[in-house]
Design a protein around this motif. Structure first.
Motif, short mmCIF file in Angstrom:
data_model
loop_
_atom_site.label_atom_id
_atom_site.label_comp_id
_atom_site.label_asym_id
_atom_site.label_seq_id
_atom_site.Cartn_x
_atom_site.Cartn_y
_atom_site.Cartn_z
N ILE A 61 0.84 -1.19 0.00
CA ILE A 61 0.00 0.00 0.00
C ILE A 61 0.88 1.25 0.00
N THR A 62 0.22 2.40 -0.06
CA THR A 62 0.91 3.69 -0.01
C THR A 62 0.79 4.28 1.38
N LEU A 63 1.91 4.76 1.90
CA LEU A 63 1.91 5.47 3.18
C LEU A 63 2.29 6.91 2.86
N MET A 64 1.44 7.86 3.25
CA MET A 64 1.56 9.23 2.76
C MET A 64 1.49 10.21 3.93
N SER A 65 2.56 10.97 4.11
CA SER A 65 2.59 12.02 5.12
C SER A 65 2.02 13.32 4.55
N ARG A 106 13.08 -2.68 11.05
CA ARG A 106 14.34 -3.44 11.17
C ARG A 106 14.55 -3.93 12.59
N GLN A 107 14.11 -3.15 13.56
CA GLN A 107 14.23 -3.58 14.95
C GLN A 107 13.35 -4.78 15.25
N LEU A 108 12.20 -4.87 14.56
CA LEU A 108 11.27 -5.98 14.78
C LEU A 108 11.63 -7.20 13.95
N ASP A 109 11.82 -6.98 12.64
CA ASP A 109 12.00 -8.10 11.72
C ASP A 109 12.63 -7.59 10.43
N PRO A 110 13.90 -7.86 10.19
CA PRO A 110 14.56 -7.38 8.97
C PRO A 110 13.85 -7.80 7.69
N ALA A 111 13.22 -8.98 7.70
CA ALA A 111 12.51 -9.43 6.50
C ALA A 111 11.29 -8.55 6.23
N LEU A 112 10.61 -8.13 7.31
CA LEU A 112 9.49 -7.20 7.14
C LEU A 112 9.98 -5.88 6.57
N ALA A 113 11.08 -5.37 7.08
CA ALA A 113 11.64 -4.12 6.57
C ALA A 113 11.97 -4.24 5.09
N ALA A 114 12.52 -5.35 4.68
CA ALA A 114 12.86 -5.55 3.27
C ALA A 114 11.61 -5.56 2.40
N TRP A 115 10.54 -6.19 2.89
CA TRP A 115 9.27 -6.22 2.15
C TRP A 115 8.70 -4.82 2.00
N ILE A 116 8.71 -4.05 3.07
CA ILE A 116 8.20 -2.67 3.02
C ILE A 116 9.02 -1.84 2.04
N CYS A 149 6.19 -0.95 -0.70
CA CYS A 149 5.33 0.17 -0.33
C CYS A 149 5.83 1.49 -0.93
N ALA A 150 4.90 2.40 -1.17
CA ALA A 150 5.23 3.72 -1.71
C ALA A 150 5.10 4.77 -0.61
N PHE A 151 5.97 5.78 -0.66
CA PHE A 151 5.98 6.86 0.33
C PHE A 151 6.09 8.20 -0.40
N PRO A 152 5.05 8.65 -1.05
CA PRO A 152 5.15 9.91 -1.80
C PRO A 152 5.31 11.11 -0.87
#
Length: 527
Positions: A206-210, A230-240, A244-247
């Motif tokens: 999904i897109t996460l937008m500030s 990365r503190q929780l799960d490096p594999a999750l960080a790699a997936w994000i 995911c998009a961060f415009p």
């Protein structure tokens, strides 16, 4: 918040047809709307900006081929008040856009001095209060229908070091969330927790937008999310990181706090009671990078502009609108000017702001093709003069430790790097330092609302001892200034630059010995 009278007719879906013809209301099939956007930080700004633009996109597609998968779920991260006000109204609320006719007072109603356009916004279809049910928020982020998660949590909501832009792993909420990822407290904890559930369920990115006033806000949000993940799960960080998009985006609309008088005025216009309408100026700007992982609404129908790079527009907004707002706020609170329009009625302050923008801010900005700088500057000052908004200067003055780095200090750095003077910027910075004393020139006290309030109070006490020991002469005020700008979380290495120290201490001395009027007069802008 004003209570609803027991016999008051309340804004509700079944009463939309009874609204006056001048009031805009949903024309799409609201009952068919599904949540596609989860918004964290359900405050007045989000309801007057994101939701208003989203509403326009839904209206533009009504009766044609509108995608009804773009309803909004608003999440309050701290308090229940917004949910409690809007839930009995099925999420409906009024947006009142206000300005004043030239030369007219505001005592009259919408037909007199006050110009008011009212629309009932219908795209907010669900409201959640995160502390009541954290899992409901995580589940909503992870839901298959969710395609965008947006945030307006102000600068302090990112749990980062303002001077470095890094995630503060010692922040109490971050420490808690890493230990209790299923019951988070922070914005970042909720985002990563929802993404973790989403990945585990095999759902798409999904897109996460500030939508907060921060330079490179999408890059910052991405950095905070990845650092936490990365503190929780490096594999999750790699997936994000891969999915995911961060415009980045720039948002602009002045939205003051809603008052009980606003509620009464809106009730008169609607013929119904709205427990929490929002008020804003007619002007709206939204520049957003067209980088979305799972589609987006046609927000261009509501005035959004899609670009490949939002950075030049972010700099323009942060350094002009926000920079001037902060300079105005700190000088005004000290002088006792309660609202922005009252402050703009002071000739010396208005001249100072115009010169600050023209002489010291504009030369630091990147080129924006098609932008008429003279018209932009004139229009911005006119927006500040709008007497219909009654924007409180103390509201703008909140959380200065989080705001100064991008609103004023980035401009200071740019000018120092080019060996250009910073006298006007230094006065704005010095005004914040004086604001931290918590008392205005008439002796009225006010609270310092800032996430770094305790540390700033300690530094201020040290600085005041220097003044007490040597009176408020130039040497004492330089020691006072050096102590306060030694807060590296705010100023970084600027405290090591003698040009910055000298300019701010001179401005601080003028404020201390001559007051706001004297310090503005010393700028020599009025003849």
């Amino acid at each position: 918040m004003e209570l609803v009278a027991a016999d008051a007719a309340r804004l509700a879906p079944e009463r939309l047809a009874s609204l006056p013809d001048a009031v805009t209301r949903p024309t799409y099939d609201r009952a068919a709307l599904r949540v596609g956007i989860v918004h964290l930080g359900l405050g007045a700004f989000a309801r007057a900006h994101l939701a208003a633009v989203n509403e326009a996109a839904l209206h533009a597609g009504a009766g044609v081929d509108v995608d009804l998968g773009w309803g909004i779920c608003g999440v309050s991260l701290r308090q229940t008040d917004t949910r409690d006000a809007l839930a009995p109204q099925a999420g409906l609320y009024a947006l009142a856009l206000r300005s004043a006719r030239q030369g007219a007072g505001l005592g009259a109603g919408a037909g007199g001095g006050l110009q008011q356009q009212i629309a009932v916004i219908g795209c907010l279809i669900e409201t959640l209060v995160a502390p009541e049910d954290p899992n409901a928020v995580l589940t909503r982020i992870a839901h298959a229908d969710t395609r965008i998660v947006s945030v307006t949590v102000t600068e302090k909501g990112y749990c980062h070091d303002p001077a470095t832009g890094r995630l503060n792993l010692q922040h109490p909420d971050i420490v808690h969330d890493l230990a209790h990822p299923l019951a988070p407290r922070s914005t970042i904890g909720y985002l990563v927790g929802g993404l973790q559930q989403r990945r585990a369920a095999g759902r798409g990115a999904i897109t996460l937008m500030s939508l907060d006033n921060l330079p490179g806000n999408g890059h910052l949000l991405r950095g905070m999310v990845l650092a936490f993940a990365r503190q929780l799960d490096p594999a999750l960080a790699a997936w994000i990181d891969a999915s995911c998009a961060f415009p980045c985006s720039m948002v602009d609309r002045i939205v003051p706090r809603t008052t009980n008088e606003d509620r009464r005025a809106v009730a008169r216009a609607l013929g119904l009671h709205d427990a929490w309408p929002v008020v804003g100026e007619p002007y709206l700007e939204w520049v957003v990078e067209d980088q979305f992982a799972a589609g987006r609404p046609d927000w261009a129908a509501g005035g959004a502009r899609f670009v490949s790079d939002a950075a030049p527009f972010e700099s323009l907004k942060l350094r002009t609108v926000n920079g001037l707002h902060s300079a105005l706020a700190y000088l005004s609170v000290m002088a006792g000017w309660a609202t922005v329009d009252e402050a703009m009625a002071q000739p010396a302050l208005k001249a100072y702001l115009a010169a600050l923008m023209q002489d010291e801010i504009m030369p630091t900005l990147p080129t924006l093709p098609g932008l008429d700088l003279a018209h932009y500057q004139q229009r911005l000052l006119q927006r500040f003069e709008n007497p219909a908004l009654k924007h409180q200067t103390r509201q703008i003055a909140m959380d200065g430790s989080q705001k100064l780095p991008q609103r004023l200090l980035d401009t200071v750095r740019a000018r120092l790097a080019a060996d250009m003077p910073i006298d006007k910027l230094a006065l704005a910075v010095a005004a914040w330092l004086h604001f931290l004393r918590g008392v205005d020139e008439a002796g009225r006290r006010y609270d310092i609302q800032d996430p770094m309030a305790a540390e700033l109070a300690q530094r201020l006490a040290e600085a005041e001892r220097a003044v007490d020991a040597r009176s408020a002469g130039p040497a004492a005020m330089q020691a006072w200034t050096e102590t306060l700008i030694g807060v590296t979380a705010v100023f970084g290495d600027l405290g090591d630059d003698p040009r910055f120290v000298r300019a701010v201490s001179q401005a601080a001395h003028a404020l201390r010995t001559r007051g706001v009027a004297g310090a503005l007069s010393a700028q020599g802008l009025l003849t």
